[in-house]
Design an enzyme around this catalytic site. Structure first.
Site, mmCIF file in Angstrom:
data_model
loop_
_atom_site.group_PDB
_atom_site.id
_atom_site.type_symbol
_atom_site.label_atom_id
_atom_site.label_comp_id
_atom_site.label_asym_id
_atom_site.label_seq_id
_atom_site.Cartn_x
_atom_site.Cartn_y
_atom_site.Cartn_z
ATOM 1 N N HIS A 165 45.465 36.092 28.083
ATOM 2 C CA HIS A 165 44.361 36.489 28.968
ATOM 3 C C HIS A 165 43.289 37.311 28.280
ATOM 4 O O HIS A 165 42.330 37.737 28.924
ATOM 5 C CB HIS A 165 44.889 37.320 30.141
ATOM 6 C CG HIS A 165 45.829 36.601 31.033
ATOM 7 N ND1 HIS A 165 45.438 35.995 32.206
ATOM 8 C CD2 HIS A 165 47.155 36.365 30.925
ATOM 9 C CE1 HIS A 165 46.486 35.443 32.788
ATOM 10 N NE2 HIS A 165 47.545 35.657 32.033
ATOM 11 N N LYS A 211 35.502 46.385 39.791
ATOM 12 C CA LYS A 211 36.539 45.864 38.893
ATOM 13 C C LYS A 211 37.081 47.064 38.142
ATOM 14 O O LYS A 211 36.538 48.178 38.277
ATOM 15 C CB LYS A 211 35.959 44.826 37.927
ATOM 16 C CG LYS A 211 34.686 45.274 37.195
ATOM 17 C CD LYS A 211 34.112 44.161 36.311
ATOM 18 C CE LYS A 211 33.201 43.209 37.064
ATOM 19 N NZ LYS A 211 33.485 41.814 36.817
ATOM 20 N N ARG A 212 38.149 46.876 37.364
ATOM 21 C CA ARG A 212 38.651 48.002 36.575
ATOM 22 C C ARG A 212 37.525 48.575 35.717
ATOM 23 O O ARG A 212 36.653 47.827 35.251
ATOM 24 C CB ARG A 212 39.819 47.545 35.691
ATOM 25 C CG ARG A 212 41.101 47.303 36.458
ATOM 26 C CD ARG A 212 41.572 48.553 37.162
ATOM 27 N NE ARG A 212 42.063 49.516 36.202
ATOM 28 C CZ ARG A 212 43.322 49.891 36.094
ATOM 29 N NH1 ARG A 212 44.236 49.417 36.918
ATOM 30 N NH2 ARG A 212 43.698 50.766 35.187
ATOM 31 N N LYS A 237 33.706 46.047 30.028
ATOM 32 C CA LYS A 237 33.102 45.501 31.254
ATOM 33 C C LYS A 237 31.727 46.133 31.533
ATOM 34 O O LYS A 237 30.992 45.683 32.397
ATOM 35 C CB LYS A 237 34.036 45.724 32.451
ATOM 36 C CG LYS A 237 35.360 44.964 32.336
ATOM 37 C CD LYS A 237 36.236 45.215 33.555
ATOM 38 C CE LYS A 237 37.642 44.646 33.426
ATOM 39 N NZ LYS A 237 37.710 43.195 33.687
ATOM 40 N N THR A 286 37.596 36.908 37.516
ATOM 41 C CA THR A 286 37.858 36.094 38.705
ATOM 42 C C THR A 286 37.067 36.625 39.899
ATOM 43 O O THR A 286 36.835 35.893 40.853
ATOM 44 C CB THR A 286 39.363 36.062 39.045
ATOM 45 O OG1 THR A 286 39.906 37.370 38.867
ATOM 46 C CG2 THR A 286 40.095 35.092 38.147
ATOM 47 N N LYS A 289 34.926 35.031 43.335
ATOM 48 C CA LYS A 289 35.052 35.480 44.731
ATOM 49 C C LYS A 289 33.687 35.752 45.333
ATOM 50 O O LYS A 289 33.420 35.409 46.489
ATOM 51 C CB LYS A 289 35.900 36.761 44.795
ATOM 52 C CG LYS A 289 37.356 36.521 44.436
ATOM 53 C CD LYS A 289 38.113 37.816 44.201
ATOM 54 C CE LYS A 289 39.375 37.502 43.392
ATOM 55 N NZ LYS A 289 40.025 38.698 42.870
HETATM 56 O O1 H53 Z 1 43.204 38.736 33.262
HETATM 57 C C1 H53 Z 1 42.379 37.999 34.149
HETATM 58 C C2 H53 Z 1 41.083 37.603 33.477
HETATM 59 C C3 H53 Z 1 40.396 38.815 32.878
HETATM 60 C C4 H53 Z 1 41.372 39.589 31.998
HETATM 61 C C5 H53 Z 1 42.613 39.950 32.800
HETATM 62 C C6 H53 Z 1 43.636 40.749 32.044
HETATM 63 C C7 H53 Z 1 44.272 41.801 32.698
HETATM 64 O O2 H53 Z 1 43.953 42.083 33.971
HETATM 65 C C8 H53 Z 1 45.243 42.562 32.025
HETATM 66 C C9 H53 Z 1 45.599 42.245 30.734
HETATM 67 C C10 H53 Z 1 44.971 41.188 30.089
HETATM 68 O O3 H53 Z 1 45.330 40.854 28.852
HETATM 69 C C11 H53 Z 1 43.999 40.451 30.749
HETATM 70 O O4 H53 Z 1 40.783 40.759 31.500
HETATM 71 O O5 H53 Z 1 39.278 38.413 32.137
HETATM 72 O O6 H53 Z 1 40.247 36.986 34.415
HETATM 73 C C12 H53 Z 1 43.163 36.789 34.635
HETATM 74 O O7 H53 Z 1 43.292 35.832 33.648
#
Ligand code: H53
Length: 833
Positions: free
Chosen positions: A374, A567-568, A573, A678, A682
């Site tokens: 991811h 978002k976080r 970001k 994601t 939304k």
């Molecule tokens: O995963 C999302 C992606 C997003 C990415 C996130 C993610 C985490 O929330 C935690 C750890 C990680 O390695 C990745 O940052 O871009 O959309 C689902 O795939």
């Protein structure tokens, strides 16, 4: 013990077998019965919370009936199943989703109204199940919804944390973390005290000879912790399939060890042992995209992988099939590298416990697993120290070394003249201490590796995993672009928009086949349709405005442009880019004449998101946002032209209010850093436009909806490396508009400048790793275009409608089908057939 009732006695069972309600009458009967018996309350003391419990229990009865049937059917049919292993499942609330999925929300609304309650108030009583941090955890939850909806025989496996992600409060502008104890009266889980697994840690490995003279390994003298299963039913939408999410909870094993201590009078120490065991599943680590290498985290990972694998293997062994059939019956998907130990654990079970030969076992293992990556962020890539693993999981470390040896031998054979490649691809990094590179182990132990958006998957192949593409060929690596479930993120979050679409399409089929949305594009010029569309957005904005008023005390103008970034909080970001942009806007407004101000498009800048408790820079960003809000919102020269809002404790249920209410949302990561994102999907699905960089899934969203419908800005991923280089080796000058913003901060306009010096100096002095300065001008210019576009409401509306119509591709159902076809090789099973 054979627990099955003999045939002659089954008649009585069948006569009384639980049945499910479909009518309002029956719902009311179930509700009242649960309130009066299960809850021991009555019509004299039933408040909204009790009404929530009564409703949840009535629906739970229904889910459990379908759940039982589904499980029986899946066991009986015995076809291939998918197991989705994820350390995070960010489920949010369950009741609303359950009512909609079984198609009885209207029945419940009427029934509750007869009994004296408003369904919205009842739904709002539920505590979010927040067993996740952000995108990765929410993706797992969307998978569960989609797999059930598409009738795939699938289970999720995770940990039952006693504390989910912390609750965020803002005190004097700072984030404060409050523990989230969420388990009190949670009706959605079923403890399975009879389903337990003993999990071992520490100890040592002994060699011994079996009866055939073979040398085998045995892992002995460890500490044992017990895993207990808790099951959560997952209903599909418009289907009887109800899948299972199994979460493991840790407990001290009731073995001799404790007894000895107890008998020796060492009661306190026996209790301490007990508590230590329970700590394993106590807390979710609150980091998103950040791994810190803590021993307890590794314990969590092994505990959960070992319990899940034991459970899967136990189920497989009941079928009495040959081991070679294991991968025909079972697909296991690894959500990131967190469950990579499952690969090692299966190999250990097969060779140490079941006596298979290494090669035979390893071939089963690699055919079984798939691995989803991811992120490419270095700080998020898991590496475990070898000494730590040696101590905690001695046998697993041996197996990892063995896997590595065979792998490196094969690489050496293929690339005899390339010495460097061996150290580059080795699972063991030769650092001090040595480290186990979990992503490499996951690649070597899986048959497919996928990224989560096209750009991200391409970057994996061209950078991080380049050598592995050379070794295994390109076919092991693939892309499956993320999606979201339209049930929660359209139908549940935005019921009126969903109803409008259904009215035009003649029903709700689009919730099961989101590509049908394209049929609303023809209504883009239909006057009545457009008016209703605009009215819905307005109503959703009003709902958010009420939430903002209730939680922050600020009044926001619903006619203003709502600009949202939730978002976080993470430097990559770039919420800092956003807040600097807000300051720039503030300064511009302050410099305007009364005449000029009349032309300004009023804006509400809305932020939300949690910072990892130890991530100081992210907390500084939150602090700055809140201080800016404080100054701007009270400035009479600005009034309604600009408001800044930080929504505390952003979570799934708040996202359901926020997403439908945005005019524009921000997805502005440094190009090449966001895996997919994601929330971008939304927002667009709810008729909001987006401003974003060419990163993650933004690129594919643009391709689908058309570039005239999105506001893209900023440098491209391919230029990032050069730009970073330039910051250090001359040629860098701080963007002049950003300099003005920094000057204001340094004038203490937003409180003590030293509070924010780390933020400004990371850009001015320390290389601006996230390229905030490089993208600032383009960001500001693009926001001007947003303002202009918003002034033409007719055009804006057309963009909104067209975009929604073209979002079919981002359904989680498309994602799930792609995994099923290209990675899992599983077929759906309709339980009603
Ligand atoms: O995963 C999302 C992606 C997003 C990415 C996130 C993610 C985490 O929330 C935690 C750890 C990680 O390695 C990745 O940052 O871009 O959309 C689902 O795939």
């Amino acid at each position: 013990v054979e627990a099955s009732i003999p045939e002659p006695l089954r008649e009585a069972w069948r006569k009384h077998s639980a049945s499910e309600f479909t009518s309002k009458e029956d719902f009311e009967k179930y509700f009242v019965r649960h309130v009066e018996t299960t809850l021991a309350r009555s019509l004299y003391n039933c408040d909204d919370l009790a009404a929530y419990s009564g409703t949840a229990l009535a629906f739970r009865d229904r889910l459990i009936i379908e759940w039982n049937r589904t499980q029986q059917r899946q066991t009986f049919t015995d076809q291939k199943r998918v197991y989705y292993l994820s350390l995070e499942f960010l489920m949010g609330r369950t009741l609303d989703n359950a009512m909609l999925n079984v198609g009885l929300k209207d029945v419940a609304r009427d029934g509750l109204s007869d009994l004296g309650f408003r369904i919205e108030d009842v739904i709002n009583q539920e505590h979010d199940a927040a067993l996740g941090n952000g995108g990765l955890g929410r993706l797992a939850a969307c998978f569960m919804d989609s797999m059930a909806t598409l009738n795939y025989p699938a289970w999720g496996y995770g940990l039952r944390y006693r504390y989910g992600i912390f609750k965020q409060e803002i005190v004097n502008g700072y984030q404060v973390e409050i523990p989230d104890y969420w388990l009190d009266n949670n009706p959605w889980e079923f403890p399975r005290h009879e389903i337990t697994v003993d999990i071992q840690f520490y100890g040592n490995v002994k060699k011994y000879q079996d009866e055939n003279g073979r040398i085998l390994n045995s892992w002995e003298d460890g500490e044992i912790v017990q895993a207990i299963a808790y099951d959560v039913p997952i209903p599909g939408y418009g289907t009887k399939t109800t899948n299972n999410l199994r979460l493991w909870s840790s407990k001290a094993s009731s073995g001799e060890f404790d007894f000895q201590k107890f008998n020796a009078g060492d009661y306190e120490s026996a209790v301490a042992d007990q508590q230590r065991a329970e700590t394993i599943s106590a807390v979710l680590y609150p980091n998103d995209n950040l791994e810190r290498g803590k021993e307890l985290r590794l314990k969590q990972q092994y505990f959960w992988c070992a319990a899940s694998l034991f459970d899967i293997v136990r189920r497989f062994k009941k079928t009495k099939r040959a081991w070679a059939e294991f991968p025909d019956q079972i697909a296991i998907q690894l959500n990131d590298t967190h469950p990579t130990l499952a690969i090692v654990e299966l190999q250990r079970i097969l060779i140490d416990m079941e006596g298979l030969e290494w090669d035979e076992a390893w071939s089963i293992v690699t055919k079984t697993f798939g691995y989803t990556n991811h992120t490419v962020l270095p700080e998020a890539l898991e590496k475990w120290s070898v000494p730590l693993m040696q101590n905690l999981l001695p046998r697993h470390l041996q197996i990892i070394y063995e896997v590595n040896l065979f792998f490196l031998q094969s690489v050496e054979k293929r690339f005899p003249n390339d010495r460097d490649i061996l150290s580059r691809v080795s699972i063991i990094e030769e650092s001090h201490p040595k480290m186990v590179r979990m992503a490499y182990l996951a690649i070597i132990g899986s048959h497919k590796v996928n990224g989560v958006a096209e750009l991200h998957s391409d970057l994996l192949k061209s950078t991080l995993f380049k050598d592995f593409v050379k070794i295994y060929g390109p076919d092991r690596f693939t892309n499956v672009t993320n999606g979201i479930t339209p049930r929660r993120w359209l139908h549940q979050a935005n019921p009126r928009l969903s109803a409008l679409i259904a009215e035009k399409l003649g029903g709700y089929d689009f919730l099961k086949d989101l590509t049908l949305l394209d049929k609303i594009e023809v209504f883009v010029d239909d006057k009545a349709f457009r008016e209703e569309w605009a009215a819905i957005k307005r109503e959703n904005k009003l709902r958010l405005a009420r939430h903002i008023k209730a939680t922050t005390g600020y009044d926001v103008n619903p006619n203003a442009l709502f600009d949202v970034q939730v978002k976080r909080i993470h430097e990559y970001k770039r919420q800092q880019l956003n807040v600097f942009g807000v300051i720039h806007r503030y300064l511009s407004i302050k410099a305007m004449s009364a005449e000029e101000k009349k032309k300004v498009v009023p804006r509400v800048s809305i932020f939300g998101g949690k910072a990892a408790p130890g991530y100081w820079m992210a907390k500084t960003i939150i602090h700055l946002i809140n201080n800016v809000a404080d100054v701007v919102n009270k400035d009479p020269e600005v009034g309604d032209l600009l408001k800044v809002i930080f929504i505390a404790d952003y979570n799934v249920s708040k996202a359901e209010i926020i997403c439908p209410a945005s005019d524009i949302s921000e997805h502005i990561s440094t190009a090449g850093t966001e895996g997919s994102g994601t929330s971008n999907m939304k927002f667009v699905l709810n008729g909001g436009l987006i401003i974003g960089t060419c990163d993650g899934a933004n690129i594919e969203i643009t391709r689908e909806i058309g570039e005239q419908n999105i506001f893209l800005f900023g440098n491209l991923a391919e230029d990032v490396e050069d730009l970073r280089h330039r910051h250090f080796y001359g040629g860098f000058k701080l963007d002049p508009q950003l300099e003005r913003v920094f000057d204001a901060i340094k004038d203490n306009m937003f409180g003590d400048k030293t509070d924010f010096s780390a933020l400004t100096s990371s850009i001015e002095e320390h290389g601006d790793y996230y390229l905030v300065s490089d993208d600032f001008n383009s960001y500001i210019t693009t926001h001007k275009m947003v303002d202009e576009a918003f002034q033409n409401q007719e055009e804006w509306l057309a963009k909104s409608i067209t975009s929604v119509a073209r979002m079919g591709f981002f359904s989680m159902d498309r994602v799930t089908n792609e995994y099923a076809d290209s990675i899992w090789n599983v077929e759906p099973l309709d339980v009603t057939d």
